[in-house]
Design an enzyme around this catalytic site. Structure first.
Site, PDB file in Angstrom:
ATOM      1  CG  ASP A  96      66.086  97.032  50.072  1.00  0.00           C
ATOM      2  OD1 ASP A  96      66.620  97.882  49.332  1.00  0.00           O
ATOM      3  OD2 ASP A  96      65.246  96.203  49.681  1.00  0.00           O
ATOM      4  CE1 TYR A 142      67.870  92.518  51.656  1.00  0.00           C
ATOM      5  CE2 TYR A 142      69.456  92.853  49.898  1.00  0.00           C
ATOM      6  CZ  TYR A 142      68.285  93.196  50.528  1.00  0.00           C
ATOM      7  OH  TYR A 142      67.529  94.211  50.024  1.00  0.00           O
ATOM      8  CG  ASP A 182      55.130  97.167  62.939  1.00  0.00           C
ATOM      9  OD1 ASP A 182      56.094  97.437  63.687  1.00  0.00           O
ATOM     10  OD2 ASP A 182      54.139  96.516  63.333  1.00  0.00           O
ATOM     11  CG  ASP A 199      63.438 102.049  47.790  1.00  0.00           C
ATOM     12  OD1 ASP A 199      64.674 102.162  47.907  1.00  0.00           O
ATOM     13  OD2 ASP A 199      62.901 101.500  46.812  1.00  0.00           O
ATOM     14  CE  LYS A 253      56.786  92.735  63.514  1.00  0.00           C
ATOM     15  NZ  LYS A 253      55.719  93.757  63.681  1.00  0.00           N
TER      16      LYS A 253
HETATM   17  C1  IPM Z   1      69.497  98.648  47.184  1.00  0.00           C
HETATM   18  C2  IPM Z   1      68.929  97.716  46.160  1.00  0.00           C
HETATM   19  C3  IPM Z   1      69.602  96.352  46.261  1.00  0.00           C
HETATM   20  C4  IPM Z   1      69.304  95.813  47.645  1.00  0.00           C
HETATM   21  C5  IPM Z   1      69.212  95.346  45.160  1.00  0.00           C
HETATM   22  C6  IPM Z   1      69.516  95.876  43.773  1.00  0.00           C
HETATM   23  C7  IPM Z   1      69.860  94.008  45.362  1.00  0.00           C
HETATM   24  O1  IPM Z   1      67.552  97.636  46.294  1.00  0.00           O
HETATM   25  O2  IPM Z   1      70.721  98.866  47.180  1.00  0.00           O
HETATM   26  O3  IPM Z   1      68.728  99.188  47.981  1.00  0.00           O
HETATM   27  O4  IPM Z   1      68.269  95.184  47.861  1.00  0.00           O
HETATM   28  O5  IPM Z   1      70.136  96.011  48.535  1.00  0.00           O
HETATM   29 MG    MG Z   2      66.728  99.019  47.704  1.00  0.00          MG
END
Ligand code: IPM
Ligand code: MG
Length: 352
Positions: free
Chosen positions: A242, A136, A218, A246, A186
């Site tokens: 990240d 990042y 993975d 999700d 990884k």
């Molecule tokens: C998160 C988001 C951010 C990230 C984006 C908006 C830059 O996806 O906080 O998970 O990738 O960290």
């Molecule tokens: Mg995110």
């Protein structure tokens, strides 16, 4: 207790409004809130997604309540002016290297999980994601190779002190929960991960009460879907965290339910300075329609009370009110329900 409210773009505005209502409903003495523009909204008004006055307001506060940033109309502007740079800039400028993302099931919502209810029911984990390093924040480049082909690259790296400090947070978090850390990397391919694993092992020696295992990312993605109940603390780097957070949200049922705290080393009068935000984005497709689920932001405000203000009882009250609202069937479109953003906020306030 100074709170900087940075609502940002899209549904960020509506969801933070409801979280602010919930905080106000608690009627805490000494709370002072300031508001500032961030993201595409700030870019349009001030020419930068993270204007200096917004950064100053965040620095000046004891905690930041953050909505979301991102706007499709900004997809083609220069990389350093994209709305996402605002949240990345806040994280790095404020030294918020530790991102806590709890994912736990809510009673009665098992049927909304992407997993079978009996598997979903068991989920109760926290992702401890490193937040100011990794690919990042490495050098990025666009080049044209001698033969004319375009090439893009991003440097992935971790220095040992960066790994060490997040590993301590991971192990300390495990000590307050199930005493298990799964470090995700990884290491079969990446040198960055091989160093990560080495340093995590070193730190683990200081926490004999916590068991540590390692998992390739993975495989971790697979295991999170197969048996999320097997995880306690998932300790991982910025990029993998990240992605996996999700994924974890779908095990719970909706990304509209997952809160987060981003913490650093700075202490305030009552706790640790932090930034609190839902893990979801600005959802431009439903922005302004009053359809967004504010629960993730409301739960982020609860994390703020706990970590930045030492108000664990009040935090727990908010969490119970949200759980109760869900149990009573107060859900929005993300969970197959009919309630709008404001109605959900009201339902949580009533249950407080
Ligand atoms: C998160 C988001 C951010 C990230 C984006 C908006 C830059 O996806 O906080 O998970 O990738 O960290
Ligand atoms: Mg995110």
């Amino acid at each position: 207790m100074k709170i900087a409210v940075l609502a940002g773009d899209g549904i960020g505005l509506e969801v933070t409004q409801q979280a602010v209502r919930v905080l106000e409903a608690l009627d805490l003495p000494g709370v002072e809130m300031t508001h500032a523009d961030v993201g595409a909204v700030a870019y349009r008004a001030h020419g930068h997604p993270l204007p200096s006055h917004t950064l100053a307001a965040a620095r000046d506060a004891d905690a930041v309540l953050f909505g979301a940033v991102g706007d499709p109309t900004c997809d083609n502007i220069e990389a350093h002016l994209r709305p996402e740079q605002a949240i990345l800039g806040l994280r790095s400028e404020l030294g918020l290297f530790a991102n806590l993302r709890p994912a736990a099931g809510f009673a009665g919502l098992e049927h909304m999980s992407a997993l079978r209810p009996e598997i979903a029911r068991a989920i109760n984990l926290v992702i401890v994601r490193e937040l100011t390093g990794d690919v990042y924040f490495g050098e990025k480049k666009r080049e044209t190779l001698p033969d004319g082909r375009r090439e893009g690259w991003d440097r992935m790296s971790y220095a040992e002190d960066e790994v060490r400090r997040i590993a301590h947070i991971g192990f300390r978090t495990a000590q307050t929960r199930g005493h298990r850390v799964t470090s995700v990397d990884k290491a079969n391919v990446l040198e960055t991960s091989r160093l990560w694993r080495e340093v995590v092992e070193e730190v683990a020696a200081e926490y004999p009460q916590v068991t540590l295992d390692h998992m390739y990312v993975d495989n971790a993605a697979m295991q999170l879907v197969k048996n999320p109940g097997a995880f306690d603390v998932v300790l991982t780097g910025n990029l993998f965290g990240d992605i996996l957070s999700d994924l974890a949200s779908m095990c719970v049922g909706s990304i509209g339910l997952l809160a987060s705290a981003s913490l650093g080393e700075r202490r305030t009068k009552f706790g640790t300075f932090g930034l609190y935000e839902p893990i979801h984005g600005s959802a431009p497709d439903i922005a302004g329609q009053g359809k967004a689920n504010p629960m993730a932001t409301i739960l982020s405000a609860a994390m703020m009370l706990r970590h930045s203000f030492g108000l664990s009882d009040e935090a727990a009250r908010i969490e119970r009110a949200v759980a109760q609202a869900l149990a009573d069937g107060i859900t929005g479109a993300d969970l197959g329900g009919e309630h709008g953003c404001e109605a959900i906020g009201s339902a949580v306030c009533e249950r407080l």
